[in-house]
Write an enzyme that holds these catalytic residues in place. Structure first.
Site, PDB file in Angstrom:
ATOM      1  N   LYS A  96       0.827  -1.200   0.000  1.00 18.06           N
ATOM      2  CA  LYS A  96       0.000   0.000   0.000  1.00 18.06           C
ATOM      3  C   LYS A  96       0.873   1.265   0.000  1.00 18.06           C
ATOM      4  O   LYS A  96       2.089   1.183   0.227  1.00 18.06           O
ATOM      5  CB  LYS A  96      -0.919  -0.040   1.220  1.00 18.06           C
ATOM      6  CG  LYS A  96      -1.919  -1.226   1.206  1.00 18.06           C
ATOM      7  CD  LYS A  96      -2.754  -1.219   2.486  1.00 18.06           C
ATOM      8  CE  LYS A  96      -3.763  -2.344   2.532  1.00 18.06           C
ATOM      9  NZ  LYS A  96      -4.546  -2.318   3.804  1.00 18.06           N
TER      10      LYS A  96
ATOM     11  N   ASN B 175      -1.486  -0.321   7.442  1.00 16.15           N
ATOM     12  CA  ASN B 175      -0.926  -1.648   7.745  1.00 16.15           C
ATOM     13  C   ASN B 175      -0.109  -2.241   6.593  1.00 16.15           C
ATOM     14  O   ASN B 175       0.055  -3.440   6.490  1.00 16.15           O
ATOM     15  CB  ASN B 175      -2.026  -2.588   8.236  1.00 16.15           C
ATOM     16  CG  ASN B 175      -3.185  -2.712   7.269  1.00 16.15           C
ATOM     17  OD1 ASN B 175      -3.084  -2.256   6.134  1.00 16.15           O
ATOM     18  ND2 ASN B 175      -4.262  -3.331   7.703  1.00 16.15           N
TER      19      ASN B 175
HETATM   20  P1  DAT Z   1      -7.508  -7.202   6.193  1.00 13.61           P
HETATM   21  O1  DAT Z   1      -6.793  -6.118   5.439  1.00 13.61           O
HETATM   22  O2  DAT Z   1      -6.666  -7.748   7.320  1.00 13.61           O
HETATM   23  O3  DAT Z   1      -8.058  -8.298   5.294  1.00 13.61           O
HETATM   24  P2  DAT Z   1     -10.219  -6.166   6.410  1.00 13.61           P
HETATM   25  O4  DAT Z   1     -10.484  -6.804   5.080  1.00 13.61           O
HETATM   26  O5  DAT Z   1     -11.183  -6.454   7.520  1.00 13.61           O
HETATM   27  O6  DAT Z   1      -8.754  -6.533   6.944  1.00 13.61           O
HETATM   28  O7  DAT Z   1     -10.157  -4.593   6.263  1.00 13.61           O
HETATM   29  C1  DAT Z   1      -9.540  -4.012   5.145  1.00 13.61           C
HETATM   30  C2  DAT Z   1      -8.756  -2.796   5.582  1.00 13.61           C
HETATM   31  O8  DAT Z   1      -9.629  -1.853   6.199  1.00 13.61           O
HETATM   32  C3  DAT Z   1      -7.688  -3.076   6.622  1.00 13.61           C
HETATM   33  O9  DAT Z   1      -6.477  -3.519   6.054  1.00 13.61           O
HETATM   34  C4  DAT Z   1      -7.555  -1.758   7.307  1.00 13.61           C
HETATM   35  C5  DAT Z   1      -8.945  -1.183   7.255  1.00 13.61           C
HETATM   36  N1  DAT Z   1      -9.663  -1.423   8.510  1.00 13.61           N
HETATM   37  C6  DAT Z   1     -10.276  -2.578   8.910  1.00 13.61           C
HETATM   38  N2  DAT Z   1     -10.850  -2.449  10.105  1.00 13.61           N
HETATM   39  C7  DAT Z   1     -10.617  -1.160  10.486  1.00 13.61           C
HETATM   40  C8  DAT Z   1     -10.948  -0.373  11.657  1.00 13.61           C
HETATM   41  N3  DAT Z   1     -11.667  -0.889  12.662  1.00 13.61           N
HETATM   42  N4  DAT Z   1     -10.522   0.916  11.685  1.00 13.61           N
HETATM   43  C9  DAT Z   1      -9.812   1.448  10.672  1.00 13.61           C
HETATM   44  N5  DAT Z   1      -9.456   0.775   9.563  1.00 13.61           N
HETATM   45  C10 DAT Z   1      -9.852  -0.503   9.478  1.00 13.61           C
END
Ligand code: DAT
Ligand code: MG
Length: 166
Positions: free
Chosen positions: A10, A122
């Site tokens: 990213k 992340n």
């Molecule tokens: P991942 O990237 O581990 O698959 P995800 O698909 O649930 O996680 O979410 C996609 C992205 O959204 C994640 O990399 C960061 C953001 N994100 C997820 N939950 C969040 C939260 N509670 N607050 C802020 N950003 C969040």
């Protein structure tokens, strides 16, 4: 069974010059890289990629983040890794979603942060399961950009060899 997974470095990872570090960590998986490119992320691509999160309160900031608007660096590096258990192996090295909760030797644990605005920076995206991997890979890559045949394709027209996802 061999399977593919989509990985994105990213904009925060690129701005922090972490490409080499991330690729080195990923090489621990012994998976094969079957596609890689730099992508200028459009609004439509970002929204489609995170489609399942569109009702979350952080969606707007998440889209800005993926587009590079938070880092003045409007690009991501997109890759497909391929091999036995690829999805789980990459998720393991990536670490959990919240970088503050991620194992400190995972990529997100080592290099991620949460901004004061609450954005989870992340560093990488990694597909969660086979179905997501297929949807995401078809979104980010054309068939001829991947060196193995992953999914069915069809010809664009009779007069060309160009293929699209069927
Ligand atoms: P991942 O990237 O581990 O698959 P995800 O698909 O649930 O996680 O979410 C996609 C992205 O959204 C994640 O990399 C960061 C953001 N994100 C997820 N939950 C969040 C939260 N509670 N607050 C802020 N950003 C969040
Ligand atoms: Mg996800």
């Amino acid at each position: 069974m061999n399977e593919p997974t989509l990985i994105l470095i990213k904009p925060d990872g690129l701005v922090k010059s972490l490409t080499g570090n991330v690729l080195t960590r990923l090489s621990e998986t012994k998976l094969e890289i079957v596609a890689a490119k730099m992508v200028k992320v459009s609004d439509a691509l970002a929204r489609e990629h995170y489609e399942s999160l569109k009702d979350k309160p952080f969606f707007g900031e998440l889209i800005k983040y993926l587009k590079g608007e938070l880092h003045n660096r409007c690009k991501v590096m997109a890759m497909v890794y391929y091999g036995e258990g690829a999805i789980a192996k990459v998720r393991e090295i990536a670490g959990v979603t919240n970088p503050e909760e991620a194992n400190s030797v995972s990529i997100r644990g080592q290099y991620g942060r949460i901004t004061t605005k609450g954005v989870y920076e992340n560093v990488i995206h990694a597909s969660s399961n086979l179905q997501d991997a297929q949807r995401e890979i078809k979104l980010w890559f054309r068939p001829d950009e991947i060196i193995v045949d992953l999914y069915p394709t069809k010809k664009v027209s009779k007069n060309t060899d160009e293929k699209v996802w069927a």
